[in-house]
Design a protein around this motif. Structure first.
Motif, PDB file in Angstrom:
ATOM      1  N   LEU A 234       0.840  -1.197   0.000  1.00 14.14           N
ATOM      2  CA  LEU A 234       0.000   0.000   0.000  1.00 14.14           C
ATOM      3  C   LEU A 234       0.875   1.247   0.000  1.00 14.14           C
ATOM      4  N   ILE A 235       0.652   2.114  -0.991  1.00 15.32           N
ATOM      5  CA  ILE A 235       1.296   3.418  -1.005  1.00 15.32           C
ATOM      6  C   ILE A 235       0.331   4.410  -0.356  1.00 15.32           C
ATOM      7  N   PHE A 236       0.817   5.162   0.610  1.00 13.94           N
ATOM      8  CA  PHE A 236       0.001   6.247   1.169  1.00 13.94           C
ATOM      9  C   PHE A 236       0.859   7.502   1.252  1.00 13.94           C
TER      10      PHE A 236
ATOM     11  N   ALA B 295       5.076   6.935   1.559  1.00  7.24           N
ATOM     12  CA  ALA B 295       5.371   5.690   2.284  1.00  7.24           C
ATOM     13  C   ALA B 295       4.774   4.497   1.555  1.00  7.24           C
ATOM     14  N   GLU B 296       5.429   3.348   1.709  1.00  4.03           N
ATOM     15  CA  GLU B 296       4.938   2.074   1.176  1.00  4.03           C
ATOM     16  C   GLU B 296       4.888   1.069   2.325  1.00  4.03           C
ATOM     17  N   LEU B 297       3.704   0.497   2.538  1.00  2.00           N
ATOM     18  CA  LEU B 297       3.469  -0.441   3.634  1.00  2.00           C
ATOM     19  C   LEU B 297       3.382  -1.860   3.109  1.00  2.00           C
ATOM     20  N   ASP B 298       4.136  -2.747   3.711  1.00  4.71           N
ATOM     21  CA  ASP B 298       3.990  -4.188   3.449  1.00  4.71           C
ATOM     22  C   ASP B 298       3.070  -4.732   4.538  1.00  4.71           C
TER      23      ASP B 298
ATOM     24  N   ILE C 250       3.923  -7.846   7.156  1.00  6.52           N
ATOM     25  CA  ILE C 250       4.843  -7.733   8.288  1.00  6.52           C
ATOM     26  C   ILE C 250       4.768  -6.366   8.966  1.00  6.52           C
ATOM     27  N   GLY C 251       4.001  -5.442   8.418  1.00  6.40           N
ATOM     28  CA  GLY C 251       3.863  -4.113   9.007  1.00  6.40           C
ATOM     29  C   GLY C 251       5.029  -3.203   8.732  1.00  6.40           C
ATOM     30  N   GLU C 252       5.908  -3.582   7.797  1.00  7.19           N
ATOM     31  CA  GLU C 252       7.094  -2.790   7.492  1.00  7.19           C
ATOM     32  C   GLU C 252       6.726  -1.598   6.604  1.00  7.19           C
ATOM     33  N   ILE C 253       7.272  -0.415   6.932  1.00  7.89           N
ATOM     34  CA  ILE C 253       6.995   0.804   6.163  1.00  7.89           C
ATOM     35  C   ILE C 253       8.309   1.375   5.649  1.00  7.89           C
ATOM     36  N   GLU C 254       8.418   1.527   4.347  1.00  3.83           N
ATOM     37  CA  GLU C 254       9.534   2.233   3.723  1.00  3.83           C
ATOM     38  C   GLU C 254       9.029   3.638   3.381  1.00  3.83           C
ATOM     39  N   TYR C 255       9.713   4.656   3.839  1.00  8.12           N
ATOM     40  CA  TYR C 255       9.166   6.013   3.685  1.00  8.12           C
ATOM     41  C   TYR C 255      10.241   6.999   3.281  1.00  8.12           C
ATOM     42  N   LEU C 256       9.776   8.179   2.884  1.00  4.86           N
ATOM     43  CA  LEU C 256      10.629   9.322   2.609  1.00  4.86           C
ATOM     44  C   LEU C 256       9.858  10.564   3.013  1.00  4.86           C
ATOM     45  N   ASN C 257      10.461  11.420   3.826  1.00  6.38           N
ATOM     46  CA  ASN C 257       9.820  12.653   4.277  1.00  6.38           C
ATOM     47  C   ASN C 257      10.542  13.846   3.661  1.00  6.38           C
ATOM     48  N   ALA C 258       9.927  14.412   2.608  1.00  7.59           N
ATOM     49  CA  ALA C 258      10.525  15.537   1.889  1.00  7.59           C
ATOM     50  C   ALA C 258      10.034  16.856   2.485  1.00  7.59           C
ATOM     51  N   GLY C 259      10.624  17.219   3.631  1.00 15.06           N
ATOM     52  CA  GLY C 259      10.329  18.505   4.242  1.00 15.06           C
ATOM     53  C   GLY C 259       8.940  18.641   4.832  1.00 15.06           C
ATOM     54  N   HIS C 260       8.232  17.522   5.026  1.00 20.54           N
ATOM     55  CA  HIS C 260       6.861  17.599   5.537  1.00 20.54           C
ATOM     56  C   HIS C 260       6.864  17.592   7.072  1.00 20.54           C
ATOM     57  N   ASN C 261       5.710  17.989   7.649  1.00 13.89           N
ATOM     58  CA  ASN C 261       5.563  17.913   9.101  1.00 13.89           C
ATOM     59  C   ASN C 261       5.850  16.484   9.570  1.00 13.89           C
ATOM     60  N   PRO C 262       6.508  16.314  10.687  1.00 10.66           N
ATOM     61  CA  PRO C 262       6.858  14.958  11.132  1.00 10.66           C
ATOM     62  C   PRO C 262       5.628  14.132  11.513  1.00 10.66           C
TER      63      PRO C 262
ATOM     64  N   ALA D 242      18.616  17.201  -6.367  1.00 13.18           N
ATOM     65  CA  ALA D 242      18.826  17.233  -4.922  1.00 13.18           C
ATOM     66  C   ALA D 242      19.029  15.809  -4.388  1.00 13.18           C
ATOM     67  N   PRO D 243      19.832  15.642  -3.325  1.00 12.27           N
ATOM     68  CA  PRO D 243      20.013  14.308  -2.723  1.00 12.27           C
ATOM     69  C   PRO D 243      18.768  13.892  -1.947  1.00 12.27           C
ATOM     70  N   PHE D 244      18.441  12.599  -2.013  1.00  9.65           N
ATOM     71  CA  PHE D 244      17.255  12.085  -1.315  1.00  9.65           C
ATOM     72  C   PHE D 244      17.641  10.865  -0.491  1.00  9.65           C
ATOM     73  N   ALA D 245      17.044  10.800   0.697  1.00 11.29           N
ATOM     74  CA  ALA D 245      17.258   9.666   1.587  1.00 11.29           C
ATOM     75  C   ALA D 245      15.939   9.313   2.244  1.00 11.29           C
ATOM     76  N   GLY D 246      15.795   8.049   2.588  1.00  6.66           N
ATOM     77  CA  GLY D 246      14.559   7.584   3.205  1.00  6.66           C
ATOM     78  C   GLY D 246      14.821   6.909   4.532  1.00  6.66           C
ATOM     79  N   GLY D 247      13.842   6.207   5.002  1.00  2.59           N
ATOM     80  CA  GLY D 247      13.960   5.473   6.255  1.00  2.59           C
ATOM     81  C   GLY D 247      12.929   4.373   6.295  1.00  2.59           C
ATOM     82  N   SER D 248      12.874   3.671   7.417  1.00  3.50           N
ATOM     83  CA  SER D 248      11.911   2.584   7.568  1.00  3.50           C
ATOM     84  C   SER D 248      11.369   2.595   8.989  1.00  3.50           C
TER      85      SER D 248
END
Length: 566
Positions: A374-376, A435-438, A441-453, A479-485
């Protein structure tokens, strides 16, 4: 256009037009239809149009939504006469609104009956027009002896009739003004005629007609003495001079050189002056007299009614066109929003957005991929109104264009940024949480591009904030981009929000803030996502005390259900 007849205990029925693609109903004032019913949820239900069919959907309300006595579980179509019950309130759906109105709406919110601006029946309104003319003459400083009034009454009636009949054939304001200029040449021996109107938007006085007797159409560039303009527009007095070059009133102006005779009278309705009719002649054998002034004053008094009518008609047409364009823009924007969150086993999803204007710059989405992920997303475009909405549509298109790519979340957002950086103005940008949710297993791969936390509130009450991992989109193409989980376990909830929530202010200018939002989520983490949504909206409304919203309010909530026990 369909309508809802709202029947609440102890209140007179209300009629609301169903004039949007999507209309929310509930107790919150942010809804399109606000119910003063204690048994209604703050965001209770919605009516959505699909083609020519309108559907009713319950938004996971606490007490349910009923159609014709039956509680609905899914979106159901509405037919003419269907009764919707929400708490103690009945809403009767009618497919067509057969009510009619006989008033003409004008810009300042008043209603003006059409009969008051109809001059087609001169005989029935003669006395009233003559009284209005005399009032205009007195205001303009034109003295009329009683004997003259009696002698000239038949001539005035003939002039009124001619003006009325001639102007009735005019359709637009420009056509009306051209007809008035032609009538001026017929009524007085002027060689030039200028009609000026004040702009409602800027307040400036603009030349709308500048014609000569020979051409009888707009020609060349004309100059009018500022002294004349000040006398007529500023003081509401008429001007008559038979020798302008030697008139002491124009001793300090050069705009009337070569002009012998000048006539100028105000155009207005009541005490409001919105323009003037100016006439002059360079001919030595032509000298304007009091009689000419009286004739022009009479013409202006009658013509002003038709000018005002044409002005109001054009304003109404312009306003209706703008309203149609805004309505279409809002409908297009609402189509970008998910009709309903997808159903994923073991999870609850909720998304809602309330624009502070007719259209907004916030974007949220749920996209279910074929692989089950799921992408949200939730994005916020800088700026407000139409320009922000246009940029939001570009963001929506870019996200969907890359949603089904096998690339990582970081790579997808990098491509979205390249598209935006090359297609949006340099002074605009977009904050985005992607964000992408699996679900397995409940795993979320995300990227926050300057948005409210976004907030991740654990079942235990522990709180995590997902801070920005990179710059907003659209600023730098490379621009450089980095994500998290992250990971959602049973009972955990993630709340993504726009700054219309965190930066909402009360009457003293204090912000609601992330801390207040966190407290609400922690205290209500055990509730369903729809109930949590209502708790957040309720806390926000209580804090602002009805202060007008200054930004769009958007929420996305993801919750992993508690493990079921036997």
């Amino acid at each position: 256009m369909p309508t809802l007849i709202i029947k609440s205990p102890g209140r007179a029925p209300e009629r609301v037009a169903v004039d949007q693609l999507r209309m929310t109903i509930g107790r919150s004032a942010r809804n399109d239809v606000c119910l003063r019913d204690p048994f209604a949820s703050r965001v209770h239900a919605e009516i959505r149009r699909e083609g020519n069919i309108y559907f009713l959907r319950d938004l996971n309300s606490a007490n349910g939504t009923y159609r014709n006595g039956l509680r609905i579980a899914e979106a159901v179509p509405l037919d003419d006469g269907d009764v919707i019950c929400i708490g103690e309130t009945e809403l009767v759906f009618h497919e067509a609104d057969d009510t009619q109105t006989s008033t003409l709406s004008i810009a300042d919110g008043r209603a003006l009956p059409e009969a008051t601006i109809n001059i087609s029946s001169v005989d029935r309104t003669t006395s009233g027009l003559l009284e209005a003319i005399e009032e205009a003459r007195q205001r303009a400083g034109v003295s009329v002896a009683p004997s003259y009034q009696v002698a000239q009454r038949s001539e005035l009636l003939a002039l009124i009739s001619k003006v009325g009949v001639t102007l009735l054939a005019s359709a637009t304001l420009d056509e009306t003004l051209q007809q008035i200029a032609s009538l001026v040449f017929d009524a007085v021996p002027a060689e030039r005629c200028i009609i000026m109107l004040r702009s409602d938007e800027t307040g400036e006085l603009n030349v709308r007609v500048a014609a000569t007797r020979a051409a009888r159409e707009t020609v060349g560039e004309f100059r009018v003495s500022r002294s004349v303009i000040e006398e007529v527009i500023g003081h509401g007095r008429s001007v008559l001079t038979s020798d302008a070059e030697h008139d002491p009133r124009f001793a300090h102006t050069t705009t009337v050189r070569g002009i012998r005779s000048v006539l100028a009278v105000p155009l207005g309705v009541g005490d409001r002056i919105f323009g003037m009719i100016y006439a002059d002649s360079p001919l030595t054998e032509v000298r304007f007299t009091e009689d000419h002034l009286k004739i022009l004053t009479t013409l202006a008094s009658v013509a002003a009614i038709r000018v005002e009518n044409a002005r109001l008609a054009e304003e109404r047409i312009k306003r209706e066109r703008l309203e149609r364009e805004l309505q279409l823009a809002r409908e297009i924007q609402q189509r970008f929003q998910p009709a309903a969150p997808p159903r994923i086993a073991g999870y609850e999803l909720e998304g809602i957005s309330f624009p502070c204007y007719e259209i907004g710059g916030d974007y949220y989405d749920f996209i279910l991929r074929p692989d089950g992920k799921l992408i949200f997303t939730l994005g916020d475009v800088s700026g407000k109104g139409t320009s922000a909405a246009l940029l939001m549509s570009s963001l929506h298109a870019a996200v969907h264009a890359h949603a089904f790519s096998p690339d990582s979340a970081v790579e997808k957002v990098r491509e979205i940024n390249r598209y935006l950086a090359t297609n949006i103005p340099t002074n605009r940008f977009v904050t985005l949480f992607y964000a992408e949710l699996d679900p397995t297993i409940g795993e979320i791969e995300y990227l926050n591009a300057g948005h409210n936390p976004p907030l991740v509130v654990r079942a235990s009450g522990e709180v995590e904030r997902i801070e920005a991992t990179c710059l907003p989109l659209g600023i730098f193409e490379e621009a450089p981009f980095a994500g998290g989980s992250n990971r959602l376990d049973a009972g955990d909830v993630m709340v993504i929000y726009s700054d219309g929530i965190s930066e909402a202010c009360d009457e003293q200018g204090r912000e609601f803030g992330i801390e207040s939002l966190t407290e609400v989520v922690v205290a209500n983490r055990h509730l369903s996502v729809s109930a949590l949504r209502d708790q957040i909206e309720g806390a926000l409304s209580r804090f602002t005390h009805g202060a007008p919203a200054t930004d769009d309010v958007t929420l996305v909530i993801i919750k992993r259900r508690e493990a079921q026990t036997d």
